[in-house]
Design an enzyme around this catalytic site. Structure first.
Site, PDB file in Angstrom:
ATOM      1  N   ARG A  87       0.827  -1.100   0.052  1.00  0.00           N
ATOM      2  CA  ARG A  87       0.216  -0.089  -0.143  1.00  0.00           C
ATOM      3  C   ARG A  87       0.908   1.207   0.047  1.00  0.00           C
ATOM      4  NH1 ARG A  87      -4.889   1.982   2.845  1.00  0.00           N
ATOM      5  NH2 ARG A  87      -4.929   4.162   2.422  1.00  0.00           N
ATOM      6  N   ARG A  96      -6.073   2.341  -4.081  1.00  0.00           N
ATOM      7  CA  ARG A  96      -5.459   1.646  -2.927  1.00  0.00           C
ATOM      8  C   ARG A  96      -5.382  -0.060  -3.329  1.00  0.00           C
ATOM      9  NH1 ARG A  96      -7.912   4.344   1.413  1.00  0.00           N
ATOM     10  NH2 ARG A  96      -7.115   6.019   0.333  1.00  0.00           N
ATOM     11  N   ASP A  99      -7.053  -1.590   1.753  1.00  0.00           N
ATOM     12  CA  ASP A  99      -7.480  -0.484   2.895  1.00  0.00           C
ATOM     13  C   ASP A  99      -8.126  -1.268   3.960  1.00  0.00           C
ATOM     14  OD1 ASP A  99      -7.778   1.982   4.399  1.00  0.00           O
ATOM     15  OD2 ASP A  99      -9.767   2.096   3.239  1.00  0.00           O
ATOM     16  N   ASP A 101      -9.765  -0.813   7.385  1.00  0.00           N
ATOM     17  CA  ASP A 101     -10.200   0.295   8.473  1.00  0.00           C
ATOM     18  C   ASP A 101     -10.782  -0.600   9.730  1.00  0.00           C
ATOM     19  OD1 ASP A 101      -9.342   2.360   7.063  1.00  0.00           O
ATOM     20  OD2 ASP A 101     -11.201   2.516   5.849  1.00  0.00           O
TER      21      ASP A 101
HETATM   22  N1  PH2 Z   1     -12.079   4.190   0.523  1.00  0.00           N
HETATM   23  C1  PH2 Z   1     -11.889   5.408   0.521  1.00  0.00           C
HETATM   24  C2  PH2 Z   1     -12.156   6.690  -0.248  1.00  0.00           C
HETATM   25  N2  PH2 Z   1     -13.488   6.056  -1.180  1.00  0.00           N
HETATM   26  N3  PH2 Z   1     -14.832   4.410  -1.957  1.00  0.00           N
HETATM   27  C3  PH2 Z   1     -15.098   3.396  -2.068  1.00  0.00           C
HETATM   28  N4  PH2 Z   1     -16.080   3.044  -2.874  1.00  0.00           N
HETATM   29  N5  PH2 Z   1     -14.744   2.253  -1.464  1.00  0.00           N
HETATM   30  C4  PH2 Z   1     -13.650   2.545  -0.552  1.00  0.00           C
HETATM   31  O1  PH2 Z   1     -13.145   1.623   0.213  1.00  0.00           O
HETATM   32  C5  PH2 Z   1     -13.209   3.918  -0.300  1.00  0.00           C
HETATM   33  C6  PH2 Z   1     -13.717   4.650  -1.208  1.00  0.00           C
HETATM   34  C7  PH2 Z   1     -10.834   5.802   1.783  1.00  0.00           C
HETATM   35  O2  PH2 Z   1     -10.530   4.942   2.447  1.00  0.00           O
HETATM   36 MG    MG Z   2     -10.960   3.663   4.216  1.00  0.00          MG
HETATM   37 MG    MG Z   3      -7.770   3.225   5.951  1.00  0.00          MG
END
Ligand code: PH2
Ligand code: MG
Ligand code: MG
Length: 175
Positions: A87, A96, A99, A101
């Site tokens: 990443r 990315r 990710d 979270d």
């Molecule tokens: N993550 C983000 C910003 N925008 N859009 C989608 N559809 N899915 C994501 O996981 C995502 C995003 C920031 O982490």
């Molecule tokens: Mg995120």
């Molecule tokens: Mg994140």
């Protein structure tokens, strides 16, 4: 509300929009499994990018885990998985490989450097609530007191970026 066994329940949002998206989510879950027990995995969702629009669509999912780690150590472990999978952080909200979270930790509200749970944008993100409500409809956001089902239902009443279930082979993956 940590159980006597010493494990805590956490909820993690996963996203990828670079490379083999499904393979990235699978590999991330495998790596998470080395420091937490993955106990629930949502379907995959194909989602329109949010925040930074000039990028490919995402595959998103959510997972429930149990871990003996403390929140900061768990968060650090998630970041290490992101880094170990290449990443690169440049554009905010941009493309990315992976990710991860931390969305919710037990029923707790935590506000520490680098660590905010519930995730501050949880109630407004369809790409998070769609998968999370699937595996934890009755789970409550300790901020608003609302269930994931109620938050997702409320969001569905207003127009917004597309989130659709994505059927795929080998999902949920055997870890
Ligand atoms: N993550 C983000 C910003 N925008 N859009 C989608 N559809 N899915 C994501 O996981 C995502 C995003 C920031 O982490
Ligand atoms: Mg995120
Ligand atoms: Mg994140």
């Amino acid at each position: 509300m940590t159980e006597a066994s010493g494990t805590a329940q956490a909820w993690v949002g996963l996203g990828s929009n670079v490379g083999d998206k499904k393979a990235n989510l699978t590999e991330a879950l495998r790596r998470v499994q080395s420091f937490a027990e993955v106990i629930a995995i949502s379907s995959l969702y194909k989602t329109d990018p949010v925040g930074y629009l000039d990028q490919d669509w995402f595959l998103n999912a959510a997972a429930g885990v149990r871990t003996v780690l403390e929140p900061q150590a768990f968060l650090q472990a998630l970041l290490e998985v992101e880094q170990s999978m290449g990443r690169v952080r440049n554009i905010r909200n941009g493309p990315r490989t992976i990710d991860l979270d931390l969305l919710l930790w037990e029923g707790r509200v935590l506000d520490e450097p680098g660590l905010t749970v519930p995730h501050p944008r949880l109630p407004e993100r369809r790409f998070v609530l769609g998968p999370l409500r699937e595996i934890a409809p009755e789970l409550r956001d300790p901020g608003s007191g609302e269930t994931m089902d109620a938050l997702a239902t409320a969001l569905a009443l207003v127009p917004g970026p597309a989130v659709e279930r994505w059927t795929a082979e080998n999902w949920p993956p055997a870890l």
